[in-house]
Motif scaffolding. Structure first.
Motif, mmCIF file in Angstrom:
data_model
loop_
_atom_site.group_PDB
_atom_site.id
_atom_site.type_symbol
_atom_site.label_atom_id
_atom_site.label_comp_id
_atom_site.label_asym_id
_atom_site.label_seq_id
_atom_site.Cartn_x
_atom_site.Cartn_y
_atom_site.Cartn_z
ATOM 1 N N LYS A 121 0.815 -1.212 0.000
ATOM 2 C CA LYS A 121 0.000 0.000 0.000
ATOM 3 C C LYS A 121 0.857 1.274 0.000
ATOM 4 O O LYS A 121 0.324 2.383 -0.003
ATOM 5 C CB LYS A 121 -0.907 0.016 1.230
ATOM 6 N N LEU A 122 2.172 1.129 0.018
ATOM 7 C CA LEU A 122 3.047 2.302 0.054
ATOM 8 C C LEU A 122 3.030 3.024 -1.290
ATOM 9 O O LEU A 122 2.915 2.389 -2.341
ATOM 10 C CB LEU A 122 4.483 1.888 0.395
ATOM 11 N N PRO A 123 3.141 4.362 -1.274
ATOM 12 C CA PRO A 123 3.178 5.103 -2.544
ATOM 13 C C PRO A 123 4.441 4.774 -3.332
ATOM 14 O O PRO A 123 5.461 4.372 -2.775
ATOM 15 C CB PRO A 123 3.166 6.562 -2.097
ATOM 16 N N GLY A 124 4.348 4.931 -4.652
ATOM 17 C CA GLY A 124 5.476 4.614 -5.522
ATOM 18 C C GLY A 124 6.641 5.573 -5.363
ATOM 19 O O GLY A 124 6.577 6.572 -4.635
ATOM 20 N N GLY A 125 7.726 5.255 -6.081
ATOM 21 C CA GLY A 125 8.970 6.003 -5.921
ATOM 22 C C GLY A 125 9.017 7.326 -6.677
ATOM 23 O O GLY A 125 9.981 8.082 -6.535
ATOM 24 N N ARG A 126 8.022 7.609 -7.522
ATOM 25 C CA ARG A 126 8.050 8.881 -8.251
ATOM 26 C C ARG A 126 7.731 10.041 -7.309
ATOM 27 O O ARG A 126 6.866 9.945 -6.455
ATOM 28 C CB ARG A 126 7.045 8.853 -9.391
ATOM 29 N N GLY A 127 8.411 11.133 -7.480
ATOM 30 C CA GLY A 127 8.182 12.307 -6.638
ATOM 31 C C GLY A 127 8.776 12.099 -5.265
ATOM 32 O O GLY A 127 9.740 11.357 -5.069
ATOM 33 N N HIS A 128 8.180 12.792 -4.287
ATOM 34 C CA HIS A 128 8.690 12.728 -2.923
ATOM 35 C C HIS A 128 7.906 11.758 -2.053
ATOM 36 O O HIS A 128 8.158 11.652 -0.856
ATOM 37 C CB HIS A 128 8.655 14.117 -2.288
ATOM 38 N N GLY A 129 6.938 11.031 -2.656
ATOM 39 C CA GLY A 129 6.118 10.124 -1.875
ATOM 40 C C GLY A 129 4.917 10.830 -1.278
ATOM 41 O O GLY A 129 4.413 11.816 -1.820
ATOM 42 N N GLU A 130 4.454 10.334 -0.129
ATOM 43 C CA GLU A 130 3.311 10.916 0.568
ATOM 44 C C GLU A 130 3.651 11.057 2.047
ATOM 45 O O GLU A 130 4.445 10.278 2.581
ATOM 46 C CB GLU A 130 2.076 10.024 0.422
ATOM 47 N N PRO A 131 3.036 12.026 2.732
ATOM 48 C CA PRO A 131 3.246 12.131 4.184
ATOM 49 C C PRO A 131 2.748 10.876 4.877
ATOM 50 O O PRO A 131 1.648 10.400 4.590
ATOM 51 C CB PRO A 131 2.422 13.355 4.573
ATOM 52 N N ILE A 132 3.541 10.360 5.784
ATOM 53 C CA ILE A 132 3.171 9.126 6.467
ATOM 54 C C ILE A 132 1.942 9.318 7.337
ATOM 55 O O ILE A 132 1.202 8.381 7.620
ATOM 56 C CB ILE A 132 4.377 8.623 7.294
ATOM 57 N N ARG A 133 1.691 10.580 7.720
ATOM 58 C CA ARG A 133 0.536 10.851 8.587
ATOM 59 C C ARG A 133 -0.792 10.721 7.843
ATOM 60 O O ARG A 133 -1.854 10.724 8.466
ATOM 61 C CB ARG A 133 0.652 12.245 9.208
ATOM 62 N N LEU A 134 -0.760 10.600 6.506
ATOM 63 C CA LEU A 134 -1.984 10.344 5.757
ATOM 64 C C LEU A 134 -2.433 8.894 5.912
ATOM 65 O O LEU A 134 -3.613 8.571 5.718
ATOM 66 C CB LEU A 134 -1.781 10.653 4.269
ATOM 67 N N THR A 135 -1.469 8.019 6.240
ATOM 68 C CA THR A 135 -1.769 6.592 6.353
ATOM 69 C C THR A 135 -1.974 6.164 7.793
ATOM 70 O O THR A 135 -2.805 5.311 8.080
ATOM 71 C CB THR A 135 -0.626 5.773 5.733
ATOM 72 N N ILE A 136 -1.221 6.751 8.725
ATOM 73 C CA ILE A 136 -1.361 6.417 10.139
ATOM 74 C C ILE A 136 -1.718 7.682 10.908
ATOM 75 O O ILE A 136 -1.358 8.792 10.517
ATOM 76 C CB ILE A 136 -0.065 5.785 10.698
#
Length: 734
Positions: free
Chosen positions: A562-577
């Motif tokens: 479920k982790l975001p892909g390697g393109r860009g800077h990713g996503e803030p971890i606080r969106l998932t937890i």
């Protein structure tokens, strides 16, 4: 012209429409199991003499007679009903023997009615056996020019054998097909003991028998309850087997699909799910069917368990269905109601009793008439010359014959209608022999009509005969649906549902997380937001889980797929937890089942915890380490070494075996190192034989290892001693 309120007019007309739908279209009769359109189809075919032993006729001829004489509806709807009665994959015991293209299990339509031909099957003939013997009532057709049967004599339990489905107004029916041999066994048991319980009947009729086979996996107690109430459902699965291939490979072959599942649409649905990556264990699906069904499923790897693959297919496709049971039928009084299994079988037997009585009375009337005629013939034989004289010379020979010889009108008519060439047949012995046989048959019929037990014996013999004709010993009568065991719930591991691919999990200091494909990614070339940099870099697989410890002592779980892909800077971890803003991440580890973790707080307290106990099911995480005032979680390490090295803010080092740290599931923990002031600065795990290493200062990143550690070895909760000479001023091992 009559004035009426609109609401009353609508109510009156809608009620008439609803009753018409219920009585004349949607619900089958419990006695013959037929709806009006099917009954009229069979009757029209009988009138056309399309018996099983005779030739075929065009379906267009049959449909034309049906809609012209009996059923004033659309020709296509009538033809569709005829086609279904001929499809051996739709009807357990076909009533129509079709010649030509009548469709297939893929859902392809039948050819036009001008190209196909039909005749009745032996089952259809059994349904109408005795129709010409006053066994049932007839009613005028819709135009009053002809008559049609209200119900068929039904020498075959068609309702349960072939099932029925229909939607009326405010009610519906859905009855699965059953095995005729088992139904006959239930009927015989019910004749022998009218008080037979439903449980005993279910031992004879253990469940539906679908024309397409399959495996019935419904628990026996649910089947019993469904038959006892007339409502329920049956869980039906496809029949499959494993075919071994070379080099340890295998493939799964489905040979039977559930009832009313169109094979082509099933394959299309599975292909769509593969495109959406919802069937990760499946590599390919092929339809190799001929006259026999053969669907081939190729697993993605040889390591895939066949049971896991099929469980996934059962849950996501129509390889498993639930077939509802709703035995809502018209009873003998044309009243719709839901019946249980015993009531349906009793209604069939009661109908057979009525048919037997009516046929017996009809035959008895024929015999009485014939005996009366034979008595007249006997008089004519004995007085032939006088009878010829009367016929030749009397003006009213009929009256004279009746008066002279005491004949009835029937007898006089029979003598007068006799042809001259029949006179040679008037032999006394022949007349007396026929008279004797008919008298004997008459006595038997009168005894039968006078004795209920004799009638039930007769009906039992008819059921036994029907069982021999359509039972399990015949090709048509063999059970097709296997009664299987209730399957246990198979937990398909997460690893089995996700394609295993190597990834590099990257999390920055500001909490942006992403997953790069492969384990050889060059982390040094990664770009981060302004002011941000890499903090955690873990080698993992898409089937893994990442365990995250926060400074508040709470553990979070993130699936790697479920982790975001390697393109860009990713996503803030606080969106998932749900990590509070005032807290930060302490550590991240890749989950390994069966391993322990060491957790510790800044106060120098901690414990071991099994990894299985820290996995969180929700984004809120799971509290593991309880903290005091002004404390925070600081250590979250996999226990894969044999000793603990703990360093205090007072620059004291203590080493002891990891076994001295107890295992807990949650709490504040035990004292790892005692302090007068301050708390714990750092902690690592290491193997004593390999020595204790730490990173030296400077840009070269050199390390130093000390193997003689006897001076710092002690017991848990000790104070420790000053670290070796050269230990970093930062008071950190790294």
């Amino acid at each position: 012209m009559r004035e009426t309120r609109l609401a009353d007019a609508l109510s009156e007309r809608y009620l008439a429409y609803a009753m018409s739908t219920i009585m004349s279209r949607s619900l089958p009769d419990v006695r013959d199991g037929l709806k009006p359109v099917h009954r009229r189809l069979l009757y029209a075919m009988r009138q056309l003499k399309l018996n099983p032993e005779h030739g075929f006729k065009k379906c267009a001829r049959v449909v034309g007679d049906v809609i012209g004489k009996y059923h004033p509806h659309g020709d296509q709807s009538v033809y569709d009903a005829l086609v279904r009665l001929a499809q051996d994959f739709a009807v357990r015991y076909p009533l129509v023997d079709g010649q030509g293209n009548f469709g297939n299990i893929d859902g392809d339509n039948a050819a036009a009615m001008r190209y196909t031909e039909a005749r009745m099957t032996a089952v259809a003939a059994a349904l109408m056996d005795g129709l010409d013997e006053d066994s049932v009532d007839f009613r005028p057709t819709y135009d009053g020019e002809d008559h049609e049967p209200i119900v068929m004599p039904a020498a075959f339990p068609n309702l349960l054998a072939n099932g029925a489905s229909g939607i009326a107004v405010g009610m519906a029916t859905n009855i699965p097909p059953h095995n005729a041999d088992e139904l006959c066994a239930g009927l015989i048991k019910l004749i022998d003991n009218p008080d037979t319980s439903i449980a005993d009947l279910v031992r004879c009729v253990p469940g539906p028998d679908f024309p397409t086979g399959g495996v019935l996996v419904e628990p026996s107690e649910n089947i019993l309850e469904a038959y006892a109430t007339g409502r329920g459902s049956f869980r039906l699965r496809a029949k499959w087997e494993v075919e071994k291939l070379s080099h340890g490979l295998f493939q799964i072959v489905v040979t039977e699909v559930p009832y009313q599942v169109q094979k082509a649409k099933l394959v299309e649905r599975i292909a769509d799910l593969m495109v959406l990556k919802k069937l990760p264990l499946l590599a390919d699906v092929r339809d190799e069917s001929t006259d026999l069904i053969r669907l081939v499923f190729e697993p993605r790897t040889r390591a895939v368990e066949p049971e896991h693959l099929m469980e996934m297919l059962f849950k996501n496709t129509e390889l498993e269905i639930r077939f509802g049971l709703n035995m809502n039928v018209l009873d003998g009084d044309n009243t719709p109601r839901v019946m249980n299994l015993r009531e349906v079988l009793r209604a069939f037997l009661a109908h057979r009793q009525d048919v037997l009585i009516r046929r017996s009375n009809h035959r008895l009337a024929k015999i009485n008439h014939r005996l009366e005629v034979l008595d007249g013939y006997l008089v004519a034989y004995l007085n032939l010359d006088e009878i010829i004289r009367i016929i030749r010379f009397e003006d009213e020979p009929k009256v004279c014959l009746m008066k002279t010889f005491g004949l009835s009108e029937v007898q006089a008519d029979a003598i007068l209608n006799m042809r001259l060439r029949s006179l040679r047949k008037l032999e006394e012995m022949e007349i007396k022999n026929e008279h004797s046989k008919l008298t004997e048959e008459k006595e038997g019929l009168e005894a039968l009509l006078a004795s209920e037990s004799m009638r039930w014996t007769k009906i039992r013999d008819e059921v036994v005969e029907m069982r021999e004709k359509f039972g399990a010993k015949t090709v048509l009568g063999k059970r097709r649906t296997v009664i299987g065991d209730t399957p246990e719930e198979i937990e398909v591991p997460l690893e089995a549902l996700i394609e295993r691919e190597p990834i590099m999990v990257i999390c920055s200091k500001m909490g942006w997380i992403r997953a790069l494909k492969g384990h050889t990614a060059d982390i040094g070339d990664l770009k981060f937001k302004d002011g941000d940099e890499s903090r955690f870099a873990l080698k993992a697989f898409t089937t893994d889980k990442i365990l995250i410890m926060s400074t508040e002592g709470r553990c979070y779980t993130m699936p790697c797929d479920k982790l975001p892909g390697g393109r860009g800077h990713g996503e803030p971890i606080r969106l998932t937890i749900d990590l509070p803003q005032e807290h930060d991440i302490v550590a991240m580890v890749v989950h390994k089942p069966g391993r322990n973790l060491l957790v510790a707080s800044s106060a120098g307290r901690g414990f071991q915890v099994a990894e299985a106990d820290v996995i969180a099911q929700t984004k809120n995480g799971k509290q593991i380490l309880n903290l005091g005032k002004d404390e925070e979680a600081r250590i979250f390490l996999p226990v894969d070494m044999d000793h603990v090295a703990v360093l205090g803010d007072n620059r004291k080092l203590l080493i002891y075996p990891i076994a001295e740290v107890p295992e807990m599931t949650r709490g504040r923990g035990v004292i790892l190192q005692k302090y007068r002031q301050g708390g714990m600065a750092d902690l690592i795990l290491f193997n004593l034989e390999e020595g204790l290493s730490w990173t030296m200062g400077g840009s070269e990143g050199r390390t130093r290892t000390v193997t003689d550690l006897s001076e710092w070895l002690g017991k848990r909760a000790g104070a420790g001693r000053q670290p070796p000479t050269g230990f970093p001023r930062s008071n950190k091992f790294e």
